[in-house]
Write a protein that holds these residues in place. Structure first.
Motif, mmCIF file in Angstrom:
data_model
loop_
_atom_site.group_PDB
_atom_site.id
_atom_site.type_symbol
_atom_site.label_atom_id
_atom_site.label_comp_id
_atom_site.label_asym_id
_atom_site.label_seq_id
_atom_site.Cartn_x
_atom_site.Cartn_y
_atom_site.Cartn_z
ATOM 1 N N THR A 43 0.837 -1.192 0.000
ATOM 2 C CA THR A 43 0.000 0.000 0.000
ATOM 3 C C THR A 43 0.868 1.236 0.000
ATOM 4 O O THR A 43 2.092 1.158 0.056
ATOM 5 C CB THR A 43 -0.895 0.028 1.251
ATOM 6 N N ASP A 81 0.753 7.939 -5.213
ATOM 7 C CA ASP A 81 -0.709 7.959 -5.118
ATOM 8 C C ASP A 81 -1.120 7.523 -3.718
ATOM 9 O O ASP A 81 -0.809 6.412 -3.291
ATOM 10 C CB ASP A 81 -1.339 7.029 -6.154
ATOM 11 N N GLY A 82 -1.790 8.390 -2.990
ATOM 12 C CA GLY A 82 -2.237 8.085 -1.638
ATOM 13 C C GLY A 82 -1.147 8.204 -0.591
ATOM 14 O O GLY A 82 -1.393 8.004 0.586
ATOM 15 N N SER A 138 2.221 4.589 -8.085
ATOM 16 C CA SER A 138 1.460 4.082 -6.943
ATOM 17 C C SER A 138 2.439 3.649 -5.860
ATOM 18 O O SER A 138 3.631 3.455 -6.119
ATOM 19 C CB SER A 138 0.598 2.892 -7.365
#
Length: 187
Positions: A43, A81-82, A138
């Motif tokens: 993640t 991303d994030g 990501s």
């Protein structure tokens, strides 16, 4: 009798390999593999952890800072991303990684190295340096790049990595990625 058993074992091994290749091609292996071996899904948090480790390594190791700044000679921005925007200042004589954004450094606007991302690192300049290279990806892609399970060329060609700026600097990126996992040596 032994040759038949050997042939049967060889045939079964080939069949299992073929089944694995089919599962890989269909993307089925990922789910089963992760649960069977306890792997977690990558993640943005994993990427954030690696970037914080890079910042820590830069703070703790003057030789690493000097080596990377002499190799890179510029400013790299990682847009995860994030996971936020991270500014790696490797201009001559520098070597700091700061996180920009609303939740950088715990929400106080300062980077993981304690400064605000400005030129001098002492709060004298509130604006970050102009980047020579911006890498957008990501968190999963960043983790794979650091872990060397994905090359930067593969990531770029499959559009998992977007590059804006100096391609020459992008070609020298591997030592920076390696520094995110290496433990700094004692000086």
């Amino acid at each position: 009798r032994t040759p038949r058993i050997f042939s049967l074992v060889f045939f079964l091994a080939r069949a299992e390999t073929s089944a694995l290749l089919i599962r890989v091609g269909l993307g089925i292996h990922r789910h089963r593999h992760r649960h069977r071996h306890g792997h977690h899904i990558m993640t943005a948090d994993s990427a954030t952890h690696l970037l914080e480790q890079l910042a820590s390594n830069l703070r703790a190791n003057a030789a690493l800072r000097k080596d990377l700044s002499s190799t890179i000679h510029g400013v790299i921005v990682f847009e995860i991303d994030g996971g936020g925007r991270w500014v790696l200042d490797l201009r001559e004589g520098r070597g700091a990684l700061t996180r920009q954004g609303a939740n950088a450094g715990g929400g106080d606007g300062k980077g993981v190295d304690g400064n605000d991302g400005g030129d001098g690192g002492d709060g004298s300049s509130p604006s970050p340096p102009e980047p020579d290279l911006v890498l957008t990806m990501s968190g999963d892609t960043f983790v794979k790049l650091v872990g060397k399970t994905l090359s930067s060329q593969q990531a770029f060609l499959t559009r998992k990595l977007k590059i804006k700026g100096s391609m020459g600097m992008a070609m020298k990126l591997q030592p920076v990625l390696d520094a995110a996992v290496e433990v700094p040596s004692k000086l």
